[in-house]
Design an enzyme around this catalytic site. Structure first.
Site, short mmCIF file in Angstrom:
data_model
loop_
_atom_site.label_atom_id
_atom_site.label_comp_id
_atom_site.label_asym_id
_atom_site.label_seq_id
_atom_site.Cartn_x
_atom_site.Cartn_y
_atom_site.Cartn_z
N ASN A 1 -2.21 3.01 -10.47
CA ASN A 1 -2.74 2.25 -9.34
C ASN A 1 -2.69 0.78 -9.72
OD1 ASN A 1 -3.94 2.19 -6.67
ND2 ASN A 1 -5.86 1.60 -7.65
N ASP B 1 -1.03 4.86 -6.45
CA ASP B 1 0.38 4.66 -6.11
C ASP B 1 1.23 5.83 -6.58
OD1 ASP B 1 -0.88 1.81 -6.30
OD2 ASP B 1 0.89 1.65 -5.04
N GLY C 1 0.87 -1.17 0.00
CA GLY C 1 0.00 0.00 0.00
C GLY C 1 0.90 1.22 0.00
#
Lengths: 345, 345
Positions: free
Chosen positions: A253, A243, A54
């Site tokens: 992402n 991201d 994450g």
């Protein structure tokens, strides 16, 4: 029920040794288990192998990795080495590089005798700032999701679709994409979340695990089923994390995000991206300039009998034109207005 | 190397008993193993559990299922029972219903004493017609794929993307979506196929297995990666099969097909559907009228620890507007011209 934290500082040991513990996300959902990290190499390994994952949590963990490296050796050479090793762990999430640059900036100004302490303090500030940013994202995003309901006044819960895990497990706490959902849930608004399994690493299982922990209704689907559900009018809004966000609002992402954005647009369903400002890479003009990590073939788990070549990109690019709004700790903006709307952090 | 057939009639046994053998596709790619089916119930089980799968092969297998049922009892009641049981095995693929209707029509005209023999003859005709139709699809589709190359004259192989398995394993032989690829390969045209794993049942493994058998270059990807590859210009054309084609050209196919069609259109890459005429359901006005099979939650294989609800639709609908051409044994047509272009079979 224990609410497992994603990252904690352990108490300093009698002889002064320091360490952190992270929830080993490769063992979830079968086992919830904290893993002690006390060296730079252990932190780098945990990021590379996605024990911690994450974008925001990677940034926080990398900051603590610098602090751990300086415990062993607080010299400039050691700091430089730590920054280099950690920067090489994952190429796409920019929060990692943001956190390392912030550590480098602060520690460059810090006298050598204070450097160890300064590193721990700064890592702690980064972690606390992540928690605060995510709470703010929740507050800004909740009304946006609520407004997306096309069943105003109906008894059916708000139907939200997400991808990958951009929940509390992806952050120091509270999550990014899930923060508005948790905020609505706390307000008593009935919400149901469609959770894509997110092949090849199945981070959707992590999302299901933490939604269950929080008591939020949800249903797991194959990634392939997202288009049908959107087409069938069973989704009010799609919300994902990021991201890296380029200056023009293009978003990198988890791979598969772009397909959901296309299907949302085709169905007239709003598509939102929630991320802290540290995810914005002002130096990156557009999505095509974002490096896409290609991970191991083994992640697909194809049977050995196949002996088939595999290509496994971990991220994709969703163009700004498919994103209805970006939600950061500063508020809500159009992806095209990113440069004007969001001060760099 | 054995080239395993998808379905064969076994030699009649000394005491007159008849059976067929099917390649058990639930064991592939780890094990290639034929499974003997000698009763109606065994055939129904094989279709329900996807030991045999693929719309055309389901139709052929069901026809043989009628023949096997009549071996035990050739009465009208037995025929009616067989048609009812087989029709209930899978709801979406219309070739199943087409094959059963054809068996019913032929057998209704057949004298009771000739009915057993007539059933075997008709099943054989359906199987042979499927082989012939697929060869014709290959001939019609090959130039279309070749023309899709945006790298004219370049040394790079033609880059084709497919979804699920619409190859020889889904048919009596030759495949539908893969038939044009096999035709090009036979002509010496270098082709490389991007194979989506096709969660939750991973039929992409079947596609990889048969492409390897045929010596066609290919690479397995997660379903989520299809959008990125199209966006990156690494795909010249997408070709898939179909489980049912509505009169207006909307196509039901394996869940996830629609997402690929959206991404192909966004990338300006042609999206083709290859299927025999028996896949066209003239009685079905549009895609929304096609029943979508929802299969067991267990197919997603989520860890028991999750205890999460699962929704598992097996098909989705690709609207005619996203399909550049339909390829049948009659030739190539626009999905909107289906009614005019294709005589019912």
């Amino acid at each position: 029920m224990t609410r497992w934290p994603t990252l904690i500082e352990n108490p300093v040991e009698a002889h002064g040794a320091r360490s952190i513990s992270v929830l080993d996300q490769t063992l979830l959902p079968a086992h919830a288990q904290m893993r002690v990290l006390s060296t730079l190499d252990e932190v780098a390994e945990a990021i590379c192998t996605m024990r911690v994952r994450g974008a925001p949590l990677i940034g926080v963990t990398a900051a603590y990795g610098v602090a751990l490296a300086l415990e062993a050796d607080a010299s400039d050479a050691s700091l430089h080495h730590a920054l280099t090793v950690l920067a090489a762990t994952r190429p796409t999430a920019v929060n990692l590089h943001w956190a390392l640059a912030r550590m480098a900036r602060v520690l460059a100004k810090s006298a050598l005798v204070r450097r160890r302490l300064a590193a721990w303090e700064e890592a702690r500030l980064i972690k606390d700032a992540d928690c605060a940013a995510n709470l703010a994202i929740g507050q800004h995003g909740a009304p946006l999701l609520r407004a997306a309901s096309r069943r105003h006044g109906g008894p059916i819960p708000l139907q939200i679709m997400t991808h990958c895990n951009a929940g509390r497990l992806a952050t120091a706490d509270h999550g990014t994409a899930l923060a508005p959902i948790y905020a609505l849930h706390a307000q008593g608004v009935p919400v149901h979340v469609w959770v894509s399994e997110t092949r090849p690493r199945n981070q959707g299982w992590l999302t299901a695990w933490e939604l269950a922990e929080a008591g939020v209704a949800h249903t797991l689907i194959a990634d392939n089923a997202a288009g049908l559900l959107l087409q069938q009018g069973r989704v009010d809004a799609v919300i994902v994390g990021a991201d890296r966000i380029a200056a023009n609002g293009d978003v990198a992402n988890k791979v598969g995000t772009y397909l959901k954005a296309l299907a949302a647009r085709a169905a007239g369903v709003p598509f939102y991206v929630a991320a802290p400002r540290s995810t914005v890479d002002a130096a990156c003009a557009h999505g095509a300039a974002i490096p896409i990590e290609v991970r191991s073939s083994a992640e697909l788990g194809a049977p050995g009998a196949l002996m088939t070549p595999v290509h496994n990109p971990a991220f994709d690019i969703t163009p700004a034109s498919l994103i209805d709004a970006l939600i950061t700790e500063c508020g809500v903006c159009q992806p095209g207005d990113l440069a004007q709307s969001i001060e760099p952090v």
